[in-house]
Write a protein that holds these residues in place. Structure first.
Motif, short mmCIF file in Angstrom:
data_model
loop_
_atom_site.label_atom_id
_atom_site.label_comp_id
_atom_site.label_asym_id
_atom_site.label_seq_id
_atom_site.Cartn_x
_atom_site.Cartn_y
_atom_site.Cartn_z
N VAL A 5 0.85 -1.21 0.00
CA VAL A 5 0.00 0.00 0.00
C VAL A 5 0.88 1.25 0.00
CG1 VAL A 5 -1.64 1.36 1.38
CG2 VAL A 5 -2.00 -1.10 1.09
N TYR A 6 1.96 1.20 0.79
CA TYR A 6 2.90 2.33 0.82
C TYR A 6 3.38 2.62 -0.61
CZ TYR A 6 6.89 5.25 1.91
OH TYR A 6 7.77 6.30 1.94
N GLU A 7 3.79 1.56 -1.32
CA GLU A 7 4.34 1.74 -2.67
C GLU A 7 3.27 2.20 -3.67
OE1 GLU A 7 7.23 1.89 -4.03
OE2 GLU A 7 6.51 1.87 -6.11
N VAL B 88 19.56 5.47 2.49
CA VAL B 88 19.30 5.00 3.87
C VAL B 88 17.84 5.24 4.22
CG1 VAL B 88 19.82 5.46 6.30
CG2 VAL B 88 21.67 5.29 4.63
N ALA B 89 17.22 4.25 4.88
CA ALA B 89 15.78 4.27 5.19
C ALA B 89 15.03 4.39 3.86
CB ALA B 89 15.42 5.39 6.15
N CYS B 90 15.37 3.47 2.97
CA CYS B 90 14.94 3.56 1.56
C CYS B 90 13.46 3.24 1.38
CB CYS B 90 15.77 2.61 0.70
SG CYS B 90 15.58 0.86 1.15
N GLY B 91 12.78 2.64 2.39
CA GLY B 91 11.40 2.24 2.18
C GLY B 91 11.33 1.27 1.02
N LEU C 201 18.96 0.65 1.98
CA LEU C 201 18.97 0.05 3.33
C LEU C 201 17.75 0.51 4.10
CD1 LEU C 201 21.61 -0.61 5.90
CD2 LEU C 201 19.99 1.22 6.48
N ASP C 202 17.10 -0.41 4.78
CA ASP C 202 15.95 -0.05 5.62
C ASP C 202 15.87 -1.04 6.79
OD1 ASP C 202 13.30 1.86 4.95
OD2 ASP C 202 12.92 0.27 6.40
N LEU C 203 15.24 -0.59 7.88
CA LEU C 203 15.01 -1.50 9.01
C LEU C 203 13.95 -2.53 8.67
CD1 LEU C 203 14.62 0.61 12.30
CD2 LEU C 203 16.33 -1.15 11.81
N ASN C 204 13.08 -2.15 7.73
CA ASN C 204 11.85 -2.90 7.53
C ASN C 204 11.95 -3.91 6.40
OD1 ASN C 204 9.07 -3.38 6.62
ND2 ASN C 204 8.70 -2.00 8.35
N GLY D 104 19.03 -2.97 7.78
CA GLY D 104 19.98 -2.40 8.72
C GLY D 104 19.43 -1.13 9.35
N ASP D 105 20.17 -0.64 10.34
CA ASP D 105 19.76 0.53 11.11
C ASP D 105 20.60 1.73 10.70
OD1 ASP D 105 19.10 2.40 13.03
OD2 ASP D 105 19.23 0.99 14.70
N ALA D 106 19.91 2.84 10.44
CA ALA D 106 20.61 4.08 10.04
C ALA D 106 21.60 4.53 11.11
CB ALA D 106 19.58 5.18 9.79
N ALA D 107 21.36 4.13 12.36
CA ALA D 107 22.25 4.56 13.44
C ALA D 107 23.51 3.71 13.54
CB ALA D 107 21.49 4.50 14.78
N CYS E 201 19.09 10.17 2.23
CA CYS E 201 18.08 9.72 3.19
C CYS E 201 16.85 10.61 3.03
CB CYS E 201 18.64 9.81 4.60
SG CYS E 201 17.49 9.26 5.87
N GLN E 202 15.78 10.03 2.53
CA GLN E 202 14.60 10.86 2.22
C GLN E 202 13.43 10.58 3.15
OE1 GLN E 202 13.11 11.89 -1.81
NE2 GLN E 202 11.46 10.46 -1.42
N MET E 203 12.88 11.64 3.73
CA MET E 203 11.64 11.59 4.52
C MET E 203 11.69 10.54 5.62
SD MET E 203 9.47 13.91 3.50
CE MET E 203 9.02 14.97 2.12
C1 LIG Z 1 8.29 7.58 5.33
S1 LIG Z 1 9.28 6.21 4.95
C2 LIG Z 1 10.35 6.90 3.71
C3 LIG Z 1 10.88 5.84 2.81
C4 LIG Z 1 11.61 6.31 1.56
N1 LIG Z 1 12.85 7.00 1.88
C5 LIG Z 1 10.70 7.15 0.68
O1 LIG Z 1 11.02 8.33 0.45
O2 LIG Z 1 9.67 6.62 0.22
C6 LIG Z 1 10.34 6.06 6.35
C7 LIG Z 1 11.23 4.82 6.30
O3 LIG Z 1 12.23 4.94 7.32
C8 LIG Z 1 12.54 3.63 7.76
N2 LIG Z 1 13.29 3.77 9.02
C9 LIG Z 1 12.90 4.39 10.15
N3 LIG Z 1 13.88 4.38 11.07
C10 LIG Z 1 14.93 3.73 10.50
C11 LIG Z 1 16.26 3.40 10.95
N4 LIG Z 1 16.67 3.72 12.17
N5 LIG Z 1 17.07 2.75 10.09
C12 LIG Z 1 16.65 2.40 8.84
N6 LIG Z 1 15.41 2.68 8.38
C13 LIG Z 1 14.56 3.34 9.19
C14 LIG Z 1 11.18 2.98 7.86
O4 LIG Z 1 11.26 1.57 7.92
C15 LIG Z 1 10.52 3.50 6.58
O5 LIG Z 1 10.74 2.62 5.50
#
Ligand SMILES: C[S@@+](CC[C@H](N)C(=O)[O-])C[C@H]1O[C@@H](n2cnc3c(N)ncnc32)[C@H](O)[C@@H]1O
Length: 272
Positions: A16-18, A48-51, A72-75, A94-97, A111-113
């Motif tokens: 749904v997100y996509e 990073v946090a690529c969704g 890379l994403d946590l999810n 992986g974790d952005a931290a 790293c977007q949004m």
């Molecule tokens: C609003 S989405 C944005 C995704 C993508 N960058 C985009 O623009 O569509 C936020 C994303 O951040 C990821 N996220 C949140 N905290 C994170 C962390 N510490 N490390 C990696 N990913 C993380 C979530 O899993 C989610 O996929």
């Protein structure tokens, strides 16, 4: 629960997100970020946090066959969708931290949004800088603060009127990283320089005011804290308060965001 577990969403939610939220909200920002970071053929780019990977895909398209992109994403569910769409790119959990990459592994780290959701933003920006080579580029996009968001601000005001002052902080996650001074400090503290901070006026599109309210309320901690009657009143009032943002296709809510780009100094040694 570990932080990694907290962030897991279902595969259905990631689809749904996509299909819904990427075209309606996030896709607009990816070319701005990729252009601001001057991504070009031959580079190694990290998202990073690529969704589901909109920035990684946009960077890969810019580079054609000549370049390497890692998302890379946590999810895991987000990564599963990303892999389905672009199996040719590298997707990694992986974790952005605590990025699982060596120092200076990439030319560009983006790293977007997402930075607004991270508990330790300084650490996340420092990690982006650490994995970027000397002379390379770090770029982020975050939404501006709520005072700069005319439609969303009205929705928050309605929620506060109906659900009490706590509603503002419960709806706050998206708007919590919009201070340009704070962003400048985060980048500077990570050793990034030649900063370029721009504010862009984008649009978040929803099928109706009800859909916008549902996205904001049900996607935030407020959703679990209010009863049906309060939720109904928020929806009802939002229909009139947000009427000016309606068009024949639904709602076009202005969404202001900051695009911030900085560079790792030539000869810099990574900070740990
Ligand atoms: C609003 S989405 C944005 C995704 C993508 N960058 C985009 O623009 O569509 C936020 C994303 O951040 C990821 N996220 C949140 N905290 C994170 C962390 N510490 N490390 C990696 N990913 C993380 C979530 O899993 C989610 O996929």
């Amino acid at each position: 629960m570990t932080e990694t577990e907290t962030y897991q969403i279902s595969l259905e939610a990631a689809e749904v997100y996509e299909s819904r939220f990427v075209p309606a909200i996030f896709a607009e920002w990816a070319p701005l970020l990729v252009d601001s970071a001057a991504v070009r053929a031959g580079q190694a780019v990290l998202d990073v946090a690529c969704g589901t990977g909109i920035v990684a895909r946009t960077a890969a398209d810019r580079m054609g066959d000549d370049g390497a992109v890692v998302g890379l994403d946590l999810n895991e569910a987000m990564l599963t969708v990303a892999r389905r769409i672009r199996p040719d790119l590298r997707w990694q959990q992986g974790d952005a931290a605590d990025l699982p990459f060596p120092d200076r592994a990439f030319d560009v780290a983006l790293c977007q949004m997402s930075l607004m959701f991270m508990p330790d933003r300084a650490r996340a920006v420092a990690e982006l800088a650490r994995v970027t080579r000397a002379g390379g580029t770090v770029g982020i996009v975050v939404p501006a603060g709520i005072t700069e968001q005319p439609a969303y601000r009205r929705l928050v005001d309605v929620a506060v009127d109906e659900a009490g002052p706590d509603a503002a902080s419960l709806l706050d996650a998206y708007w919590s990283c919009g201070d340009l001074g704070e962003l400048r400090s985060l980048f500077t503290a990570a050793g990034l320089h030649d900063l370029d901070l721009r504010t862009h006026l984008g649009t978040a599109r929803f099928g109706s005011v009800d859909e916008m309210v549902a996205t904001e309320v049900e996607g935030s901690p407020l959703g679990g804290r209010i009863d049906d009657a309060t939720y109904g009143r928020i929806r009802e009032r939002a229909r009139s308060e947000l009427a000016e943002f309606e068009n024949p296709d639904g709602v076009a809510a202005p969404l202001r965001g900051h695009v911030v780009v900085g560079h790792v100094a030539h000869g810099a040694t990574p900070d740990r």
